[in-house]
Structure formats: C-alpha cells, structure tokens
Motif scaffolding. Structure first.
Motif, mmCIF file in Angstrom:
data_model
loop_
_atom_site.group_PDB
_atom_site.id
_atom_site.type_symbol
_atom_site.label_atom_id
_atom_site.label_comp_id
_atom_site.label_asym_id
_atom_site.label_seq_id
_atom_site.Cartn_x
_atom_site.Cartn_y
_atom_site.Cartn_z
ATOM 1 N N MET A 119 -27.666 -5.095 6.771
ATOM 2 C CA MET A 119 -26.809 -5.094 5.249
ATOM 3 C C MET A 119 -25.332 -4.721 5.966
ATOM 4 N N LYS A 120 -24.286 -6.306 5.285
ATOM 5 C CA LYS A 120 -23.557 -5.839 5.752
ATOM 6 C C LYS A 120 -21.736 -4.834 4.806
ATOM 7 N N ASN A 121 -20.717 -3.994 5.991
ATOM 8 C CA ASN A 121 -20.244 -2.631 5.635
ATOM 9 C C ASN A 121 -19.441 -3.613 4.262
ATOM 10 N N PRO A 122 -19.427 -2.570 3.389
ATOM 11 C CA PRO A 122 -18.474 -2.915 2.393
ATOM 12 C C PRO A 122 -17.291 -2.713 2.803
ATOM 13 N N ILE A 123 -16.651 -1.690 3.619
ATOM 14 C CA ILE A 123 -15.460 -1.443 3.468
ATOM 15 C C ILE A 123 -14.635 -1.584 4.639
ATOM 16 N N HIS A 124 -13.737 -2.605 4.593
ATOM 17 C CA HIS A 124 -12.673 -3.048 5.739
ATOM 18 C C HIS A 124 -11.469 -2.249 5.978
ATOM 19 N N GLU A 125 -10.937 -3.235 7.048
ATOM 20 C CA GLU A 125 -9.574 -2.009 7.030
ATOM 21 C C GLU A 125 -8.520 -3.016 6.191
ATOM 22 N N LEU A 126 -7.320 -2.200 5.799
ATOM 23 C CA LEU A 126 -6.069 -3.126 5.398
ATOM 24 C C LEU A 126 -4.862 -2.836 6.370
ATOM 25 N N GLU A 127 -4.215 -4.617 6.426
ATOM 26 C CA GLU A 127 -3.419 -4.752 7.379
ATOM 27 C C GLU A 127 -2.234 -4.014 6.801
ATOM 28 N N ARG A 128 -1.099 -3.477 7.299
ATOM 29 C CA ARG A 128 -0.527 -2.758 7.913
ATOM 30 C C ARG A 128 0.700 -3.139 6.707
ATOM 31 N N SER A 129 0.669 -4.178 6.203
ATOM 32 C CA SER A 129 1.118 -4.925 4.938
ATOM 33 C C SER A 129 1.087 -4.615 3.606
ATOM 34 N N ASP A 130 -0.262 -4.644 3.776
ATOM 35 C CA ASP A 130 -0.979 -3.569 1.982
ATOM 36 C C ASP A 130 -0.862 -2.292 2.020
ATOM 37 N N CYS A 131 -1.008 -1.974 3.656
ATOM 38 C CA CYS A 131 -0.908 -0.209 3.373
ATOM 39 C C CYS A 131 0.557 0.095 2.560
ATOM 40 N N LEU A 132 1.483 -0.568 2.880
ATOM 41 C CA LEU A 132 2.729 -0.384 3.222
ATOM 42 C C LEU A 132 2.911 -0.796 1.348
ATOM 43 N N SER A 133 2.065 -1.925 0.878
ATOM 44 C CA SER A 133 2.419 -2.407 -0.240
ATOM 45 C C SER A 133 2.084 -1.250 -1.270
ATOM 46 N N LEU A 134 0.591 -0.816 -1.417
ATOM 47 C CA LEU A 134 0.200 0.080 -1.596
ATOM 48 C C LEU A 134 1.287 0.925 -1.593
ATOM 49 N N LEU A 135 1.565 2.232 -0.748
ATOM 50 C CA LEU A 135 2.707 3.021 -0.297
ATOM 51 C C LEU A 135 3.838 2.572 -1.470
ATOM 52 N N GLU A 136 4.077 1.290 -1.723
ATOM 53 C CA GLU A 136 4.761 0.729 -2.260
ATOM 54 C C GLU A 136 5.293 1.078 -3.304
ATOM 55 N N ASN A 137 3.933 0.782 -4.343
ATOM 56 C CA ASN A 137 3.478 0.872 -5.353
ATOM 57 C C ASN A 137 3.380 2.058 -6.230
ATOM 58 N N ASN A 138 3.659 2.771 -5.680
ATOM 59 C CA ASN A 138 2.654 4.290 -5.574
ATOM 60 C C ASN A 138 4.068 5.970 -5.376
ATOM 61 N N PHE A 139 4.141 6.167 -6.680
ATOM 62 C CA PHE A 139 4.687 7.293 -6.495
ATOM 63 C C PHE A 139 4.100 8.635 -6.612
ATOM 64 N N MET A 140 2.297 9.299 -6.176
ATOM 65 C CA MET A 140 1.924 9.899 -6.016
ATOM 66 C C MET A 140 0.815 10.305 -4.505
ATOM 67 N N GLY A 141 1.019 11.188 -3.950
ATOM 68 C CA GLY A 141 0.499 11.085 -2.975
ATOM 69 C C GLY A 141 0.280 12.399 -2.543
ATOM 70 N N ARG A 142 -0.760 13.100 -1.501
ATOM 71 C CA ARG A 142 -1.081 13.956 -0.485
ATOM 72 C C ARG A 142 -0.702 14.465 0.730
ATOM 73 N N LEU A 143 0.346 15.540 0.588
ATOM 74 C CA LEU A 143 0.766 15.758 2.023
ATOM 75 C C LEU A 143 -0.433 16.641 2.481
ATOM 76 N N GLY A 144 -0.327 16.001 3.725
ATOM 77 C CA GLY A 144 -1.202 17.190 4.822
ATOM 78 C C GLY A 144 0.101 17.514 6.169
ATOM 79 N N PHE A 145 -0.184 19.257 6.470
ATOM 80 C CA PHE A 145 0.866 20.008 6.796
ATOM 81 C C PHE A 145 -0.529 21.016 7.496
ATOM 82 N N ILE A 146 0.071 21.731 8.800
ATOM 83 C CA ILE A 146 -0.656 22.930 8.954
ATOM 84 C C ILE A 146 0.258 24.358 8.809
ATOM 85 N N ALA A 147 -0.492 25.145 8.423
ATOM 86 C CA ALA A 147 0.200 26.957 8.454
ATOM 87 C C ALA A 147 -0.593 27.305 8.583
#
Length: 154
Positions: free
Chosen positions: A1-29
């Motif tokens: 069975m073919k894996n349905p999950i694929h890598e995004l190209e960097r340009s597609d990653c940046l496009s997703l960032l550019e076209n959204n305004f809510m995200g999740r921040l991860g940090f250590i405390a």
C-alpha cells in the motif's frame, strides 16, 4: 500500500505560513514542554514569525531558552491536510524595532484575515490602541532555522 503522507516542499511550507495567522508555539519552561496557540504573522522579507505577548511565564521561559518550535496546520479532513513545523530562535524586540514590527504584525494579520475571510477584522483596532500606549506589548520574532512539512490528500 502506498503511503498517503508526503513531504511538503519548502515553498509550500512558506505558503502555508503566509496564508494563515493562527499557529502553536512550542517552548520549554522548567524542563517541561509547552505548546500554546497564538496569533502570528509570517514576515517573508525577514523569514521570521512575528508575535506579541504581555509579560509572563511564557516570555520568561523563552528568554531563558530561546530555542522554540512553531506549527501551523490546514486541516480539511482526516484524509486531506497540510502541516508545517518550524524550529527557530526567539528574539525579543525593543524600542523602535518593536514598534515597527508590531505595526507589520497588525497589517499582516489584517491582510491575511481579509484574504481568507473576505472581511476586515474588528479586533485590529485594539492592536493600534496598544501601540499608542506607554505599556506596549512585548513584541518578538522567531527567526526560522529549519522548516519541514507534510501533507495528505485523499
């Protein structure tokens, strides 16, 4: 069975960032990982995420350990989604640089929301008011060091 999950190209990653305004921040405390939702603006010119916050434990933690992560998703269904995870460095901005970047954040979030929802957000006036006060929020950026993403299509 073919894996349905694929890598995004960097340009597609940046496009997703550019076209959204809510995200999740991860940090250590206190040696504990935290993930919090936050409003952001991706500044393509500086290749960074812009955010703001009031004083508190989140900022204290990032000042102690400036390595953070940030995730943005676009989920249409269990079989159709995109997700971007970035790793970067927290940098607190001060004085004039903070004001300039808060203005950039406000305008960027407003433009992104207007593009997505075809209407102008009403809460933006609150940001403009904060900029004119003496007690301006803490403005920070996350300078991107590594960006990765995955997607699934049905």
């Amino acid at each position: 069975m073919k894996n349905p999950i694929h890598e995004l190209e960097r340009s597609d990653c940046l496009s997703l960032l550019e076209n959204n305004f809510m995200g999740r921040l991860g940090f250590i405390a206190d040696n504990t990982p935290f993930i919090l939702p936050t409003t952001y603006y991706y500044d393509a010119d500086d290749d960074c995420i812009l955010c703001y916050s009031s004083e508190g434990s989140k900022l204290d933690a990032m000042r102690k350990n400036n390595r953070v992560s940030f995730q943005v998703d676009d989920i249409k269904s269990i079989k159709e989604w995109q997700s971007v995870l970035l790793f970067g460095e927290f940098n607190e901005l001060i004085a004039f640089e903070a004001k300039i970047n808060l203005q950039k954040f406000v305008e960027g979030v407003q433009d992104t929301i207007s593009k997505i929802q075809a209407k102008s957000p009403k809460f933006i006036n609150d940001f403009m008011f904060r900029m004119s006060q003496e007690q301006m929020p803490i403005v920070y950026k996350i300078q991107l060091k590594n960006v990765t993403g995955k997607f699934r299509t049905s």
